[in-house]
Design an enzyme around this catalytic site. Structure first.
Site, PDB file in Angstrom:
ATOM      1  CB  ALA A 138      -4.747  11.801   6.494  1.00  0.00           C
ATOM      2  CG  ASP A 148      -8.054   4.460   6.597  1.00  0.00           C
ATOM      3  OD1 ASP A 148      -7.577   5.153   7.510  1.00  0.00           O
ATOM      4  OD2 ASP A 148      -8.665   4.935   5.618  1.00  0.00           O
ATOM      5  N   GLY A 208       0.814  -1.216   0.000  1.00  0.00           N
ATOM      6  CA  GLY A 208       0.000   0.000   0.000  1.00  0.00           C
ATOM      7  C   GLY A 208       0.846   1.263   0.000  1.00  0.00           C
ATOM      8  CD  GLU A 245     -13.852  18.005   3.622  1.00  0.00           C
ATOM      9  OE1 GLU A 245     -13.404  17.018   3.027  1.00  0.00           O
ATOM     10  OE2 GLU A 245     -13.162  18.726   4.366  1.00  0.00           O
ATOM     11  CB  VAL A 255      -1.329  -8.031  -2.392  1.00  0.00           C
ATOM     12  CG1 VAL A 255      -1.256  -9.102  -1.312  1.00  0.00           C
ATOM     13  CG2 VAL A 255      -0.046  -7.212  -2.435  1.00  0.00           C
ATOM     14  N   GLY A 284      -0.354   4.439   0.288  1.00  0.00           N
ATOM     15  CA  GLY A 284      -1.110   5.565   0.820  1.00  0.00           C
ATOM     16  C   GLY A 284      -0.291   6.312   1.863  1.00  0.00           C
ATOM     17  CG  PHE A 285      -1.866   9.847   3.832  1.00  0.00           C
ATOM     18  CD1 PHE A 285      -1.077  10.876   3.359  1.00  0.00           C
ATOM     19  CD2 PHE A 285      -3.230   9.918   3.641  1.00  0.00           C
ATOM     20  CE1 PHE A 285      -1.625  11.970   2.709  1.00  0.00           C
ATOM     21  CE2 PHE A 285      -3.797  11.006   2.991  1.00  0.00           C
ATOM     22  CZ  PHE A 285      -2.998  12.030   2.524  1.00  0.00           C
TER      23      PHE A 285
END
Lengths: 448, 448
Positions: B338, B323, B34, B194, B102, B36-37
């Protein structure tokens, strides 16, 4: 904001689309099919006239096609070379924009037939539907050797190029790795040359920095054309300098060689088989279906033969412009380039203005060739304008300035300049994003 | 550049993937799943350690997810909130990046199984595969009410919003027009709020300027949640101010109401049927398949239960972060945001560093909550940080500065600032481009 509080009468329904026959007060309606250079220029030219204009396009955006190869090679974002047609024209109050697909034209009843929408009546029709790629009788090659005409085409080519490197990085089989790293471009006109140069730059300057397992010597970029030399529209000395530059960048040039077969795993060029599944087709132009719609005579490429004022012989109120038209000048057809599209769009607006004013028609359309340009990789361009022949960095500067000034819409211009400057300084490519068709979070519970 | 001139030995083949068992000299390999962050922060933290790192992701890019709604509402280009993972990490010479999917993990043999690639051996494994959207037992709703997790999701939502206006502009049937202009957002957490605010701005400020036939009163934006109020993670006074602001922007709020059915032509909310085919689902989180791969215990949302050092109970060398993990703190699980991802990624790199150095483990992971923010349309944001509660323009300024500073990669930061500033000044939306799935030149000769 509840629907029942909305005043029922305040909505302006578009009554004009099929006009009541006896309505004498309405203003003449001009329908323009296509929001490319030609169509938009015509719409702009009609801005202050006592007409209502409808621009129909199957996309909601105008595309700055000459820089499409920059999107394909991750140099610019797709939104940097496109602008909503509504935004481009939103100051012109007599213009409405419609996103719809044209299926036919009925020149007797003066209507344009649309898919999923009611027909559009016109008093004047301007057809500017552009052109697509000509596979010269081999439509089955299209899926194996995609062309680069639309934004989606360019995004697919971008993904294809980047994916090839991602796969090659972890491929231990030498033959498969060579296959992955072989890119064949069919067609050595300006698009093929610019794409080849840009792929070479992307590969050797940007990607090889980030892919540590790839041997630069295994990357192969081949530019093919059946004609004896590249860039036939340029003077020979300029084309020779471009060819030299391409070779310096690592591009193999195969001119005078015919493509005789395209397969799943390769292409046959001049009898030789090249193992690859990365073929891009930029050769040949095929005009849109406009000729069929209009029942008009076309040339071999499907371009509609027009009169000196760009109307078709059978209907004085139907004009065909840009790449869709076969416009003869000095005994030969004008090329399908942006300046011809822009000038023909402007001219047709003037013809309509003069007809409305009851004046005699303007002089026949005459294209003024201000010159041609082509870019060959970073900081090298050809410029041919009258007696002027420039190559190299100076040509490149002229190219950059002119192309960016052309970009429609101030915002895109700023974004494009900045991205371009940033790429130039850093060799980064800002848009190296592979958009997968099947957007799915990483291995989620699909079945719960 | 001919293949036969390439030296056969100069290619660095990746021998490490399945290690010979007896190789004692090699450095430990950390595999991070992954980009991501969480995953990128872990990779950065491992930069100077004596380990070899492989980051695996099914995308070649990192996505700045908190600004995804800006792409969905045509405020930012997709490339402005994403950056190639290779580019982000290209200065770290002990890191290699692999684009692959994966399919499973074998914790006994210490290998990660990939689709279309050979397995990856690991000494340490960091799983940061993120989360997807939870349809709460109704997977069949996914196609009718798409979620917004990936870049493609956002681009599809963008096309859906713009297409609705294109169709409504020329729709004379009142009921169909109302249906086209009704947008229902399920889930009133930060993403839903948002998105609702941004859709309202896009509609009322930008689109209605360009679409002359649409009655603003027929546009309906509905924000639904089964919980009694919006933004449950914020203090009630802030949520109330956000709700007031949303109503000012023209958003209908339906809290405390359950979605009981989603159909082709509408949605049932609290027993009432809403005619629409524009539903966006932002409610609920479902962790990735990591729990299944690892055979680890998970919570109701599929998040893997981890120990205080973020390793899983059965395997001290397997960490789950971001997450994907259920990290308990003060008796409750940390939210999937995040900052938790960033801090957990950083922490795990430190744990591995200390284990390698033979030191005792660091203190258990402790998340430092620096605050939460949410933006509600143009120039209005909520900020909650400790005792600090700010709403309005000042909050928005803080939001802009912080989010843009977070954006990974200098180039994206510049592009994002400029686009954002430009949008702010002009109400233009720079990315209003409908990318059709079937990219085809306007009505070309398909059969020739």
């Amino acid at each position: 904001m509840k629907p029942d509080t909305a005043p029922q009468t305040s909505i302006t329904t578009s009554q004009h689309r099929i006009e009541p026959a006896g309505n004498k007060d309405r203003r003449p309606r001009v329908v323009i099919i296509g929001g490319g250079f030609a169509g938009l220029e015509a719409a702009k030219g009609l801005g202050k006239l006592p007409v209502d204009v409808t621009v129909v396009d199957h996309n909601n955006f105008h595309l700055f096609q000459p820089m499409l190869y920059q999107v394909a090679t991750a140099g610019l974002a797709s939104t940097a070379i496109s602008a909503p047609i509504r935004e481009v024209l939103h100051r012109q109050h007599n213009v409405e924009v419609m996103r719809a697909e044209v299926v036919d034209v009925d020149t007797q009843r003066q209507i344009v037939l649309l898919k999923h929408a009611r027909p559009l009546h016109y008093d004047y029709l301007i057809v500017a539907t552009g052109a697509s790629t000509n596979y010269f009788g081999h439509p089955e090659w299209q899926t194996l050797a995609p062309s680069m005409k639309s934004l989606n085409d360019a995004l697919k080519i971008r993904s294809m190029l980047l994916e090839a490197f991602e796969q090659a990085e972890f491929e231990n089989n030498d033959e498969i790795r060579r296959k992955l790293l072989t890119f064949v471009l069919v067609g050595a006109g300006p698009t093929g040359v610019e794409l080849a140069g840009s792929i070479a730059e992307l590969t050797h300057k940007t990607l090889l920095r980030d892919f540590h397992n790839i041997n630069p010597h295994q990357v192969r970029i081949v530019l093919v054309d059946a004609l004896p030399r590249i860039l036939p529209s340029f003077p020979e000395p300029l084309a020779q300098r471009a060819a030299k530059r391409l070779r310096q960048l690592g591009v193999e040039i195969r001119t005078g060689q015919q493509v005789t077969d395209v397969k799943d795993d390769g292409i046959v060029i001049g009898g030789e088989f090249f193992l690859t599944n990365h073929i891009i087709w930029t050769a040949g132009v095929l005009a849109s279906k406009a000729g069929t719609w209009l029942g008009a005579e076309t040339d071999k490429s499907g371009r509609v033969k027009v009169q000196p004022n760009l109307a078709i012989p059978a209907h004085a109120n139907v004009f065909v412009i840009g790449d869709t038209a076969c416009i003869m000048q000095d005994g030969k057809p004008l090329p399908g380039v942006a300046p011809v599209a822009l000038q023909s769009g402007k001219y047709v607006a003037r013809v309509i203005a003069q007809q409305l004013a009851g004046q005699t028609e303007p002089a026949p359309f005459h294209y003024t060739d201000k010159g041609t340009m082509a870019i060959v990789g970073r900081s090298f361009a050809l410029v041919h304008s009258g007696p002027l022949q420039i190559t190299g960095f100076l040509g490149w500067l002229m190219w950059v300035v002119l192309h960016i000034l052309y970009l429609i819409g101030f915002r895109n211009r700023v974004a494009a300049i900045l991205q371009y400057a940033w790429n130039y300084l850093t060799y980064q490519r800002s848009a190296r994003i592979i958009l997968v068709d099947n957007p799915r979070p990483l291995n989620t519970h699909e079945d719960t």
